[in-house]
Design a protein around this motif. Structure first.
Motif, PDB file in Angstrom:
ATOM      1  N   LYS A 173       0.846  -1.192   0.000  1.00 30.81           N
ATOM      2  CA  LYS A 173       0.000   0.000   0.000  1.00 30.81           C
ATOM      3  C   LYS A 173       0.881   1.241   0.000  1.00 30.81           C
ATOM      4  CE  LYS A 173      -2.917   1.127   3.699  1.00 30.81           C
ATOM      5  NZ  LYS A 173      -4.184   0.882   4.409  1.00 30.81           N
ATOM      6  N   ALA A 213       4.992  10.164   9.959  1.00 30.39           N
ATOM      7  CA  ALA A 213       3.851   9.320   9.586  1.00 30.39           C
ATOM      8  C   ALA A 213       4.244   8.368   8.462  1.00 30.39           C
ATOM      9  CB  ALA A 213       2.666  10.184   9.168  1.00 30.39           C
ATOM     10  N   ILE A 215       7.203   7.123   7.954  1.00 31.23           N
ATOM     11  CA  ILE A 215       8.022   6.068   8.567  1.00 31.23           C
ATOM     12  C   ILE A 215       7.114   5.097   9.330  1.00 31.23           C
ATOM     13  CG2 ILE A 215       9.846   5.579  10.256  1.00 31.23           C
ATOM     14  CD1 ILE A 215      11.048   8.355   9.486  1.00 31.23           C
ATOM     15  N   GLY A 216       6.114   5.644  10.029  1.00 34.06           N
ATOM     16  CA  GLY A 216       5.136   4.794  10.720  1.00 34.06           C
ATOM     17  C   GLY A 216       4.441   3.866   9.732  1.00 34.06           C
ATOM     18  N   ALA A 217       4.144   4.400   8.551  1.00 31.07           N
ATOM     19  CA  ALA A 217       3.481   3.598   7.521  1.00 31.07           C
ATOM     20  C   ALA A 217       4.379   2.444   7.086  1.00 31.07           C
ATOM     21  CB  ALA A 217       3.121   4.474   6.326  1.00 31.07           C
ATOM     22  N   TYR A 219       6.830   1.145   8.826  1.00 32.15           N
ATOM     23  CA  TYR A 219       6.946   0.251   9.981  1.00 32.15           C
ATOM     24  C   TYR A 219       5.779  -0.733   9.994  1.00 32.15           C
ATOM     25  CZ  TYR A 219       6.840  -1.170  14.918  1.00 32.15           C
ATOM     26  OH  TYR A 219       6.791  -1.897  16.074  1.00 32.15           O
ATOM     27  N   ALA A 220       4.593  -0.220   9.621  1.00 26.96           N
ATOM     28  CA  ALA A 220       3.396  -1.067   9.641  1.00 26.96           C
ATOM     29  C   ALA A 220       3.235  -1.886   8.369  1.00 26.96           C
ATOM     30  CB  ALA A 220       2.157  -0.198   9.870  1.00 26.96           C
ATOM     31  N   GLY A 221       4.179  -1.751   7.430  1.00 23.68           N
ATOM     32  CA  GLY A 221       4.138  -2.625   6.259  1.00 23.68           C
ATOM     33  C   GLY A 221       3.655  -1.981   4.982  1.00 23.68           C
ATOM     34  N   GLY A 222       3.631  -0.652   4.915  1.00 22.75           N
ATOM     35  CA  GLY A 222       3.291   0.026   3.668  1.00 22.75           C
ATOM     36  C   GLY A 222       4.544   0.620   3.044  1.00 22.75           C
ATOM     37  N   LEU A 248      14.340   1.149   7.920  1.00 25.64           N
ATOM     38  CA  LEU A 248      12.996   1.033   7.370  1.00 25.64           C
ATOM     39  C   LEU A 248      12.963   1.685   5.994  1.00 25.64           C
ATOM     40  CD1 LEU A 248      10.882   1.910  10.531  1.00 25.64           C
ATOM     41  CD2 LEU A 248      10.760  -0.229   9.228  1.00 25.64           C
ATOM     42  N   ALA A 367       9.824  -7.414   9.443  1.00 24.90           N
ATOM     43  CA  ALA A 367       8.740  -8.110  10.147  1.00 24.90           C
ATOM     44  C   ALA A 367       7.751  -7.050  10.600  1.00 24.90           C
ATOM     45  CB  ALA A 367       9.292  -8.858  11.348  1.00 24.90           C
ATOM     46  N   VAL A 368       6.523  -7.152  10.144  1.00 22.55           N
ATOM     47  CA  VAL A 368       5.579  -6.081  10.439  1.00 22.55           C
ATOM     48  C   VAL A 368       4.666  -6.449  11.606  1.00 22.55           C
ATOM     49  CG1 VAL A 368       5.636  -5.226   8.066  1.00 22.55           C
ATOM     50  CG2 VAL A 368       3.866  -6.843   8.744  1.00 22.55           C
ATOM     51  N   PRO A 369       4.285  -5.451  12.398  1.00 26.34           N
ATOM     52  CA  PRO A 369       3.348  -5.685  13.493  1.00 26.34           C
ATOM     53  C   PRO A 369       2.105  -6.402  12.964  1.00 26.34           C
ATOM     54  CG  PRO A 369       4.164  -3.427  13.583  1.00 26.34           C
ATOM     55  CD  PRO A 369       4.677  -4.029  12.307  1.00 26.34           C
ATOM     56  N   GLY A 370       1.623  -7.334  13.747  1.00 27.03           N
ATOM     57  CA  GLY A 370       0.511  -8.166  13.303  1.00 27.03           C
ATOM     58  C   GLY A 370       0.988  -9.583  13.032  1.00 27.03           C
TER      59      GLY A 370
ATOM     60  N   GLU B  47       0.878  -9.703  19.311  1.00 24.82           N
ATOM     61  CA  GLU B  47       1.307  -9.416  17.935  1.00 24.82           C
ATOM     62  C   GLU B  47       0.483  -8.311  17.287  1.00 24.82           C
ATOM     63  OE1 GLU B  47      -0.306 -12.214  18.744  1.00 24.82           O
ATOM     64  OE2 GLU B  47      -1.600 -12.907  17.095  1.00 24.82           O
ATOM     65  N   TYR B  68       4.835  -5.526  19.976  1.00 24.58           N
ATOM     66  CA  TYR B  68       5.671  -4.743  19.057  1.00 24.58           C
ATOM     67  C   TYR B  68       5.931  -3.385  19.690  1.00 24.58           C
ATOM     68  CZ  TYR B  68       5.350  -8.124  15.287  1.00 24.58           C
ATOM     69  OH  TYR B  68       5.489  -9.261  14.527  1.00 24.58           O
ATOM     70  N   ALA B  79       2.809  11.239  15.579  1.00 25.03           N
ATOM     71  CA  ALA B  79       2.856  11.260  14.112  1.00 25.03           C
ATOM     72  C   ALA B  79       3.191   9.871  13.562  1.00 25.03           C
ATOM     73  CB  ALA B  79       3.874  12.289  13.628  1.00 25.03           C
ATOM     74  N   PHE B  80       4.140   9.180  14.177  1.00 31.29           N
ATOM     75  CA  PHE B  80       4.447   7.802  13.767  1.00 31.29           C
ATOM     76  C   PHE B  80       3.201   6.929  13.934  1.00 31.29           C
ATOM     77  CE2 PHE B  80       8.674   9.446  14.734  1.00 31.29           C
ATOM     78  CZ  PHE B  80       9.436   8.953  13.688  1.00 31.29           C
ATOM     79  N   GLY B  83       0.715   7.313  11.206  1.00 24.74           N
ATOM     80  CA  GLY B  83       1.112   6.571  10.004  1.00 24.74           C
ATOM     81  C   GLY B  83       0.841   5.082  10.140  1.00 24.74           C
ATOM     82  N   VAL B  84       1.076   4.548  11.330  1.00 23.53           N
ATOM     83  CA  VAL B  84       0.825   3.126  11.576  1.00 23.53           C
ATOM     84  C   VAL B  84      -0.670   2.829  11.416  1.00 23.53           C
ATOM     85  CG1 VAL B  84       0.798   1.330  13.354  1.00 23.53           C
ATOM     86  CG2 VAL B  84       2.839   2.764  13.058  1.00 23.53           C
ATOM     87  N   THR B  87      -2.022   2.785   7.954  1.00 20.64           N
ATOM     88  CA  THR B  87      -1.551   1.655   7.157  1.00 20.64           C
ATOM     89  C   THR B  87      -2.205   0.355   7.603  1.00 20.64           C
ATOM     90  OG1 THR B  87       0.533   2.822   6.930  1.00 20.64           O
ATOM     91  CG2 THR B  87       0.533   0.499   6.312  1.00 20.64           C
ATOM     92  N   LEU B  91      -4.269  -2.659  14.085  1.00 18.47           N
ATOM     93  CA  LEU B  91      -3.311  -2.692  15.190  1.00 18.47           C
ATOM     94  C   LEU B  91      -3.821  -1.833  16.349  1.00 18.47           C
ATOM     95  CD1 LEU B  91      -0.032  -2.330  13.114  1.00 18.47           C
ATOM     96  CD2 LEU B  91      -0.897  -4.414  14.211  1.00 18.47           C
TER      97      LEU B  91
END
Lengths: 528, 340
Positions: A173, A213, A215-217, A219-222, A248, A367-370, B47, B68, B79-80, B83-84, B87, B91
């Motif tokens: 994504k 944001a 970078i957060g994306a 981190y979460a796999g986007g 990342l 490795a993504v959260p989840g 997880e 995590y 802000a991070f 973004g999480v 996406t 979570l």
């Protein structure tokens, strides 16, 4: 040209060039406004040029006398009259412009009709008026281009579409996080309109939040992407360092503009190369790519996503105000031939730690959260190379610094070898360019080579790491000239990397290089 | 059948294998314990849970949990986290921050994450001091705080986390104290249950640089009279004897503490806590001893129909499912021509 335009732009015209003057605007009032003491047509200052005088104001009004427009409104169509004349001179089709006017003024059809009438009148004037040899239709034969489907594309569109294609190639994504800034905002606007491709856009509260944001994306796999111009990228610097440390993927698009500080936001420059390659605290290598033209943005954006996701690294993509806003014809690629580089997330808990690396690419496991069983903690504190846990160990920091460096330098093995755009190792002088200077450099080299001068052209897409064979290519030249719209940045990089006697050709006027400027600089060196 | 029954997790199962390294006696230990207990009570999936922090003593928090975790940069954790969530909205995201991190360098991000109403929990460890950098005064330090950077006492008015949050448009604000191990998990659970941004201010004792900063209302000897524990739908009573209550001062938009049985005051005069009342919440968060008790528990909770990321992603999904775009269509849309 009216007197004001003449005053500003005459220095840009080559001696012997053709001047078309709007004689209707040559009056005392306009001379005073433009700062002329007397009529420039009579003081000898135009003697070096071929002059054609046309009363465009009157002719536009005449053409629109039945349009129902007021005189003021009719005069606003003068640019279309002039364009019509130019289309006749260069044998160009009017239809795309007519269609564009019809759609642009769909809600005010009388304005569309009037502009089209002015365009047609200017064209008809060229066809019928006997202006002698000074104003003759130039026959420009169609450029020899490969068969295929073509379209016009701006840099902002090509870059946006390239990011969409890159995310699609990675099977991820696209999450685009940005804060408005000139001249980068058009990317946010374009991508905000591509929700039907699953693109998520986020207008953050500031530049820092935008990159965080993104970078957060990731981190979460986007695919986290942020975009800005120099001053905004400066604000993102600390967060980019975190993405380097946490390893990342991240794409940072910098539509460069004249600096420092606020500089000249609407003027183009390519002076953020140092900022991109070096501008962070600590030893913090990342990948830097530069697009050469509007259409090239498409391929470079795909490459940026490919390298970011394959190597778990931030990638800075350098564009500039000129590239972002300019348009050019583009051979539309077949969607199914676009690069595919699907990302595989880590799922295997056996022996997992977050900084476990691929021995080939040195990229860490993503490795993504989840993901069950792979819960881990990462951050900006130095990590032990063998566990990912916080580590202040001296040897470990040396090892991790080396790994981060080697990972990025290793990308040189995964990019095309540097090739000549024109000429080769037998030539005496090589021009080395990057970014939007591609156009004027390649034209200048083409012209000079037609005169038989021994000039070659290298153009760099990969600014960091540099192509593996670049040093070898450069070492064969007596003279290396590096034209840049900055005070000498790539030239410094080349000198420090390869110890070659590269020389800068630098211009920071906010305007692109002229072909003649580059030609003159090359001639002066070859004659020396 | 070979289906393993998932083992019931205990608080210990939410601890990571890393040694916890705060100063001995730090309030953060107690908060960590309360969070681990809460996670166990809720049996959350490690997880699917992410703890995100900025910089500061509090920001070490994610390293000590088996979920995590992402230890980011100073002030930017919200802000991070945004973004999480944009996406992967599935979570469960917790942001851990301190008073300097959240209200000084990160004030802008806290403002916007609250007004946007991203679905996450923000834990604000407020110790009214900069601990990690060795004791400078913080944006929540009281006027006159002597510190290495304010040897003559600080001059600037502190920010109130509650007033800030409500002003920013937050839809959940709660308070607790590090050592109140019974109350803190209750508040944490409410915060997690809330769909949207929930801010929990936790008064946390910094034993080294600001010891006993909150003793004036947390010490056992005074707590009952200096705190009020709010419960939705219940009269706002407090005090050792539960004979004190809050009412509006006649003719003013101002709270006052009154005693039942004095001056003809009965329970009917006491306000009932309505946690959806924003105006009342702004009065409650401003209460300070000695004249008024410090408001604890869920001060304000008024969920919006949807959180920010839910709205963003719903829009993307709706557009994508009604007219899914292909790359081929994107590249060829508009005016094209063929060269043969």
């Amino acid at each position: 040209m009216n007197p004001a335009a003449l005053k500003v732009d005459l220095p840009e015209l080559k001696s012997g060039g053709l001047l078309i003057l709007d004689s209707g605007s040559f009056n005392e009032r306009n001379f005073t406004k433009a700062g002329y003491q007397q009529d420039p047509r009579e003081d000898g200052s135009l003697d070096d040029y071929r002059i054609v005088e046309v009363d465009m104001s009157q002719m536009t009004q005449d053409a629109l006398k039945d349009s129902g427009l007021t005189k003021k409104e009719a005069l606003r169509c003068k640019n279309m009259w002039a364009l019509g004349l130019v289309y006749w001179m260069f044998g160009r089709e009017r239809k795309p412009t007519q269609d564009w006017l019809t759609s642009k003024f769909a809600k005010r059809p009388e304005i569309a009709t009037a502009n089209i009438a002015a365009l047609n009148a200017g064209h008809a004037f060229g066809e019928t008026a006997e202006m002698g040899e000074d104003l003759a239709a130039f026959s420009i034969p169609a450029a020899k281009i490969a068969p295929g489907l073509y379209r016009n594309i701006t840099g902002a569109e090509a870059l946006s579409w390239g990011l969409v294609a890159g995310a699609s190639g990675a099977d991820l994504k696209l999450v685009f996080c940005s804060y408005p800034i000139t001249p980068a905002s058009s990317l946010l606007h374009t991508l905000a309109g591509l929700k039907n491709h699953g693109v998520v856009t986020f207008q953050a509260e500031d530049e820092i939040a935008a990159v965080c944001a993104a970078i957060g994306a990731s981190y979460a796999g986007g695919v986290g992407v942020t975009s800005s111009s120099g001053p905004g990228v400066a604000l993102k610097t600390e967060a980019i360092g975190l993405a380097i440390s946490a390893e990342l993927p991240l794409v940072i698009v910098n539509s460069q503009r004249a600096g420092p500080s606020t500089g000249m936001p609407t003027k183009t420059e390519q002076s953020d190369l140092y900022q991109s390659v070096f501008g962070r605290n600590g030893d913090s290598p990342l990948v830097v790519l530069a697009a050469r033209s509007p259409a090239d943005c498409f391929d470079v954006a795909i490459e940026a996503v490919r390298l970011a996701t394959k190597y778990m690294t931030p990638v800075i993509l350098l564009s500039d105000g000129y590239i972002a806003n300019a348009a050019e014809p583009w051979a539309v690629p077949e969607a199914e031939t676009l690069p595919r580089f699907p990302v595989t997330f880590e799922t295997n808990a056996e022996g997992f730690h977050p900084f476990k690396r691929d021995p080939e690419t040195l990229a860490r496991a993503w490795a993504v959260p989840g993901t069950p069983g792979l819960e881990h903690r990462i951050g900006g504190i130095e990590k032990a190379s063998d566990s990912g846990n916080i580590s202040y160990d001296a040897e470990n920091h040396q090892r991790m610094t080396n790994l981060r460096r080697d990972k990025v330098l290793g990308i040189a093995k995964d990019i095309p070898a540097q090739a000549f755009e024109q000429g080769g190792s037998d030539d005496r002088l090589v021009l080395v360019g990057w970014g939007s200077t591609y156009g004027p450099i390649s034209r200048a080299v083409d012209n000079l080579r037609q005169e038989g001068l021994p000039v070659a052209h290298l153009h760099l897409r990969h600014i960091w790491p540099l192509a593996e064979n670049l040093g070898e290519l450069l070492s064969g030249f007596e003279q290396i000239l590096v034209p840049e719209m900055n005070d000498g940045q790539l030239v410094t990089l080349l000198r420090s990397e390869f110890l070659v006697p590269a020389e800068g050709l630098n211009k920071v006027t906010g305007k692109p290089f002229k072909i003649a400027e580059i030609e003159a600089a090359v001639r002066a060196r070859l004659e020396a | 059948m070979n289906i393993a029954t998932p083992a019931v997790k205990t608080a210990k199962d939410y601890a990571s294998d890393q040694e916890v390294r705060w100063c001995p006696g730090c309030g953060d230990y107690a908060i960590l314990k309360a969070v681990q207990k809460t996670l166990a009570e809720l049996q959350v999936d490690t997880e699917k849970t992410v703890f995100i922090s900025g910089i500061g003593c509090a920001a070490r928090f994610p390293y000590y949990l088996s979920t995590y975790g992402f230890h980011t940069i100073h002030g930017r954790a919200p802000a991070f986290a945004t973004g999480v969530k944009l996406t992967n909205p599935e979570l469960d995201v917790w942001v851990v921050s301190g008073d300097g991190d959240a209200l000084s360098i990160g004030g802008n991000h806290l403002l916007h994450v609250l007004r946007r109403n991203v679905d996450l929990q923000l834990l604000l460890f407020n110790n009214e001091i900069y601990g990690l950098t060795k004791g400078q005064y913080s944006p929540t330090s009281r006027v006159g705080t002597r510190s290495p950077s304010t040897p003559g006492g600080s001059l600037d008015t502190p920010v109130s986390a509650g007033s800030f949050a409500l002003g920013a448009g937050a839809r959940f604000f709660a308070r607790s104290v590090d050592t109140q191990q019974k109350d803190l998990p209750v508040v944490l659970k409410r915060a997690r249950e809330h769909r949207g941004a929930s801010l929990v201010e936790i008064f946390q004792n910094c034993i080294v640089y600001n010891d006993d900063a909150f003793a004036g209302f947390t010490d056992r000897s005074v707590a009952a009279d200096a705190q009020i524990h709010l419960e939705h739908g219940k009269p706002m009573l407090f005090g050792k004897e539960r004979n004190k209550g809050l009412r509006l001062k006649p003719g003013r938009l101002e709270l006052e503490a009154v005693t039942l049985g004095e001056d003809g005051i009965t329970e009917a005069d006491i306000l009932v806590h309505d946690e959806t009342d924003r105006a009342m919440a702004t009065l409650l968060v401003g209460m300070e001893p000695p004249s008024l008790p410090v408001a604890m528990g869920v001060v304000f909770c008024d969920p919006a129909p949807s959180s920010y990321e839910t709205g963003v992603l719903a829009e993307v999904d709706a557009i994508q499912s009604s007219r899914p775009g292909t790359l081929a269509e994107l590249l060829t849309k508009g005016n094209t021509w063929t060269v043969s």
